[in-house]
Design a protein around this motif. Structure first.
Motif, mmCIF file in Angstrom:
data_model
loop_
_atom_site.group_PDB
_atom_site.id
_atom_site.type_symbol
_atom_site.label_atom_id
_atom_site.label_comp_id
_atom_site.label_asym_id
_atom_site.label_seq_id
_atom_site.Cartn_x
_atom_site.Cartn_y
_atom_site.Cartn_z
ATOM 1 N N SER A 8 5.525 46.759 7.194
ATOM 2 C CA SER A 8 5.832 45.559 7.969
ATOM 3 C C SER A 8 6.381 45.920 9.340
ATOM 4 C CB SER A 8 6.835 44.685 7.211
ATOM 5 O OG SER A 8 8.052 45.381 7.044
ATOM 6 N N LEU A 9 7.228 46.976 9.401
ATOM 7 C CA LEU A 9 7.779 47.394 10.680
ATOM 8 C C LEU A 9 6.702 47.993 11.573
ATOM 9 C CD1 LEU A 9 10.414 47.456 12.184
ATOM 10 C CD2 LEU A 9 10.876 49.719 11.267
ATOM 11 N N LEU A 10 5.742 48.731 10.972
ATOM 12 C CA LEU A 10 4.645 49.292 11.748
ATOM 13 C C LEU A 10 3.758 48.195 12.301
ATOM 14 C CD1 LEU A 10 3.101 51.738 12.750
ATOM 15 C CD2 LEU A 10 1.881 51.810 10.569
ATOM 16 N N LEU A 11 3.468 47.171 11.484
ATOM 17 C CA LEU A 11 2.679 46.029 11.965
ATOM 18 C C LEU A 11 3.410 45.310 13.073
ATOM 19 C CD1 LEU A 11 0.249 44.142 11.698
ATOM 20 C CD2 LEU A 11 1.486 42.915 9.901
ATOM 21 N N PHE A 12 4.757 45.206 12.943
ATOM 22 C CA PHE A 12 5.572 44.577 13.969
ATOM 23 C C PHE A 12 5.439 45.323 15.293
ATOM 24 C CE2 PHE A 12 9.877 44.594 15.930
ATOM 25 C CZ PHE A 12 9.937 43.263 16.294
ATOM 26 N N SER A 13 5.434 46.653 15.243
ATOM 27 C CA SER A 13 5.321 47.449 16.462
ATOM 28 C C SER A 13 3.943 47.321 17.089
ATOM 29 C CB SER A 13 5.624 48.919 16.159
ATOM 30 O OG SER A 13 4.651 49.450 15.276
ATOM 31 N N LEU A 14 2.894 47.239 16.261
ATOM 32 C CA LEU A 14 1.547 47.094 16.798
ATOM 33 C C LEU A 14 1.365 45.765 17.507
ATOM 34 C CD1 LEU A 14 -0.581 48.597 13.868
ATOM 35 C CD2 LEU A 14 -0.091 49.631 16.096
ATOM 36 N N LEU A 15 1.953 44.711 16.931
ATOM 37 C CA LEU A 15 1.840 43.400 17.560
ATOM 38 C C LEU A 15 2.571 43.371 18.884
ATOM 39 C CD1 LEU A 15 2.323 41.040 14.470
ATOM 40 C CD2 LEU A 15 0.190 41.539 15.682
ATOM 41 N N LEU A 16 3.767 44.001 18.926
ATOM 42 C CA LEU A 16 4.534 43.990 20.155
ATOM 43 C C LEU A 16 3.923 44.867 21.239
ATOM 44 C CD1 LEU A 16 8.225 44.071 18.932
ATOM 45 C CD2 LEU A 16 6.955 42.150 19.842
ATOM 46 N N SER A 17 3.075 45.823 20.844
ATOM 47 C CA SER A 17 2.472 46.708 21.844
ATOM 48 C C SER A 17 1.529 45.960 22.764
ATOM 49 C CB SER A 17 1.718 47.848 21.143
ATOM 50 O OG SER A 17 0.630 47.340 20.385
ATOM 51 N N PHE A 18 1.018 44.800 22.300
ATOM 52 C CA PHE A 18 0.131 44.020 23.147
ATOM 53 C C PHE A 18 0.896 43.225 24.202
ATOM 54 C CE2 PHE A 18 -2.395 44.608 19.281
ATOM 55 C CZ PHE A 18 -3.596 45.034 19.823
ATOM 56 N N SER A 19 2.253 43.187 24.088
ATOM 57 C CA SER A 19 3.019 42.426 25.066
ATOM 58 C C SER A 19 2.970 43.066 26.450
ATOM 59 C CB SER A 19 4.478 42.318 24.604
ATOM 60 O OG SER A 19 5.044 43.607 24.496
ATOM 61 N N GLY A 20 2.597 44.335 26.536
ATOM 62 C CA GLY A 20 2.491 44.971 27.831
ATOM 63 C C GLY A 20 1.274 44.542 28.617
ATOM 64 N N LEU A 21 0.330 43.861 27.975
ATOM 65 C CA LEU A 21 -0.868 43.396 28.664
ATOM 66 C C LEU A 21 -0.576 42.036 29.267
ATOM 67 C CD1 LEU A 21 -3.512 44.396 25.956
ATOM 68 C CD2 LEU A 21 -2.813 45.686 27.976
ATOM 69 N N THR A 22 -0.266 41.975 30.548
ATOM 70 C CA THR A 22 0.072 40.732 31.224
ATOM 71 C C THR A 22 -1.188 40.130 31.822
ATOM 72 O OG1 THR A 22 2.225 41.656 31.756
ATOM 73 C CG2 THR A 22 1.534 39.681 32.960
ATOM 74 N N LEU A 23 -1.462 38.868 31.480
ATOM 75 C CA LEU A 23 -2.626 38.171 31.977
ATOM 76 C C LEU A 23 -2.195 37.035 32.884
ATOM 77 C CD1 LEU A 23 -4.693 37.990 28.662
ATOM 78 C CD2 LEU A 23 -4.860 39.700 30.475
ATOM 79 N N ALA A 24 -3.092 36.647 33.795
ATOM 80 C CA ALA A 24 -2.804 35.523 34.688
ATOM 81 C C ALA A 24 -2.742 34.230 33.896
ATOM 82 C CB ALA A 24 -3.878 35.445 35.775
ATOM 83 N N GLU A 25 -1.848 33.354 34.309
ATOM 84 C CA GLU A 25 -1.669 32.077 33.642
ATOM 85 C C GLU A 25 -1.761 30.947 34.659
ATOM 86 O OE1 GLU A 25 1.698 31.767 31.101
ATOM 87 O OE2 GLU A 25 1.661 33.882 30.546
ATOM 88 N N ARG A 26 -2.133 29.771 34.148
ATOM 89 C CA ARG A 26 -2.188 28.610 35.018
ATOM 90 C C ARG A 26 -0.778 28.179 35.402
ATOM 91 N NH1 ARG A 26 -5.422 24.266 31.710
ATOM 92 N NH2 ARG A 26 -3.753 24.874 30.258
ATOM 93 N N ILE A 27 -0.665 27.612 36.604
ATOM 94 C CA ILE A 27 0.644 27.160 37.058
ATOM 95 C C ILE A 27 1.189 26.078 36.138
ATOM 96 C CG2 ILE A 27 1.821 25.917 38.926
ATOM 97 C CD1 ILE A 27 0.165 27.451 40.914
ATOM 98 N N LYS A 28 0.332 25.224 35.596
ATOM 99 C CA LYS A 28 0.792 24.145 34.724
ATOM 100 C C LYS A 28 1.382 24.671 33.419
ATOM 101 C CE LYS A 28 -2.299 21.453 33.015
ATOM 102 N NZ LYS A 28 -3.466 20.559 32.939
ATOM 103 N N ASP A 29 1.082 25.936 33.066
ATOM 104 C CA ASP A 29 1.617 26.516 31.838
ATOM 105 C C ASP A 29 2.961 27.198 32.041
ATOM 106 O OD1 ASP A 29 -0.632 25.697 30.389
ATOM 107 O OD2 ASP A 29 -1.741 27.514 30.939
ATOM 108 N N ILE A 30 3.314 27.505 33.279
ATOM 109 C CA ILE A 30 4.565 28.216 33.535
ATOM 110 C C ILE A 30 5.521 27.416 34.403
ATOM 111 C CG2 ILE A 30 3.447 30.467 33.301
ATOM 112 C CD1 ILE A 30 3.445 30.684 36.345
#
Length: 367
Positions: A8-30
């Motif tokens: 479970s901790l390894l899966l947790f780390s894999l999911l969080l590793s994708f947080s480094g991929l920052t994508l553009a967002e619409r202004i209405k979403d932020i």
């Protein structure tokens, strides 16, 4: 059990590793437009038609007497209408921006007395007021209650969800307009949901690239002011165009969120650790009582007594020490914790120790 915790901790780390991929967002979403907001409404009323699950409080009877008086029925003095099929309730609703008279909104109804259940009840016409004391909507209708309760004569009872709270879909009709500053000026101010100087600057740059220089100007870490047409129709089209522009938000500051109640730990990708050596193990002390009976010999004149005897057993896990290299990343933190077999709950203790030692370059927030 430890194998499941490691997975479970390894899966947790894999999911969080994708947080480094920052994508553009619409202004209405932020971000949201200043002045375009919902308004809270609150009211008081009576729910009738209950199956003997209503209130027994005095103010419920007073409310019923007052309501009947407005309808032309006067109760004799000193008579307390102790009806079991009514309940005093608080009513709340959110009035959306630009809501017009005649539109309908959802309402939530909650018992404020000792009513056991609102299931099957109907809310009578009740005014909903804003913070200024003005009536902005009228609520009425049949309640939808997801909870239920049942009790036996022996005192046993079963309750599912919360039977003292219900909703009325489209249960209130808007009666008054809330004036919004949307059409009163030749500019729009966009407020970021999360204050950040870099994101505010990038938002202004994105708008200026499309609409021309000096169209947008960042005011602070939250607000960006954008010049807009004065005509209301053109301003709606303009706001729609700006809302759909894309911005690359900046990464959040290095932060670790720890929920002490559930043991949940969330670590973002900016967390770094300075050189440190860590070892973690649990110490278990088990004390068991085994009283012994002392029996005297026959004809000795002694007495039978019970003597206490305690067995103490100490166990300590022999986990290896691991070392964090300078500037170690999130993936390496979780991998190192996995190597020593630490459970997610143990991770909290390790992070707190690193913070106390000055080796954790992140804000540690415990909620």
């Amino acid at each position: 059990m430890k194998i499941l915790e490691r997975k479970s901790l390894l899966l947790f780390s894999l999911l969080l590793s994708f947080s480094g991929l920052t994508l553009a967002e619409r202004i209405k979403d932020i971000a949201s437009i200043e002045g375009v907001r919902t308004n809270q409404l609150v009211g008081y009323g009576l729910v009738v038609g209950l199956d003997k699950s209503g209130d027994k409080t005095q103010f419920t009877g007073q409310t019923l007497r007052s309501m009947l008086g407005r309808l032309g029925l006067t109760l004799p003095p000193g008579v307390d209408p102790k009806a079991k099929n009514i309940a005093a309730v608080a009513i709340q609703a959110d009035l959306p921006a630009f809501a017009k008279p005649g539109q309908q909104i959802d309402v939530t109804v909650s018992s404020i007395g000792d009513a056991k259940s609102l299931r099957g009840g109907t809310l009578l016409m009740s005014p909903l007021k804003g913070a200024d004391g003005q009536v902005y909507a009228i609520a009425q209708g049949s309640l939808v209650v997801s909870g239920l309760s049942a009790a036996g004569k022996d005192g046993s009872s079963v309750t599912v969800n919360n039977p003292s709270v219900g909703r009325i879909p489209s249960g209130a009709t808007v009666e008054r307009i809330v004036n919004a500053p949307f059409t009163e000026s030749n500019s729009l101010t966009f407020n970021l949901h999360a204050a950040d100087f870099t994101t505010a600057s990038r938002m202004a740059e994105s708008i200026n690239k499309v609409l021309g220089p000096n169209t947008a100007k960042p005011l602070d870490a939250t607000s960006v002011k954008v010049s807009a047409p004065l005509d209301s129709g053109q301003k709606v089209i303009f706001a729609s165009m700006v809302e759909n522009m894309e911005v690359l938000p900046d990464d959040a500051p290095a932060r670790i969120i720890v929920n002490s109640r559930t043991g949940t730990v969330v670590i973002n990708s900016k967390v770094r650790v300075q050189p440190a050596a860590v070892t973690h193990g649990s110490l278990t002390v088990t004390i068991s009582e085994n009283p012994q009976v002392s029996q005297p010999n026959a004809l000795s004149g002694g007495q039978t007594v019970v003597t206490p005897k305690s067995d103490v057993k100490v166990e300590e896990e022999k986990n290896h020490m691991f070392v964090f290299n300078p500037g170690v990343s999130l993936d390496e933190i979780v991998k190192s914790v996995n190597n020593v077999g630490a459970a997610p709950s143990d991770l909290v203790a390790i992070l707190e120790a690193l913070k106390s030692a000055g080796a954790l370059r992140a804000e540690l927030i415990v909620i």
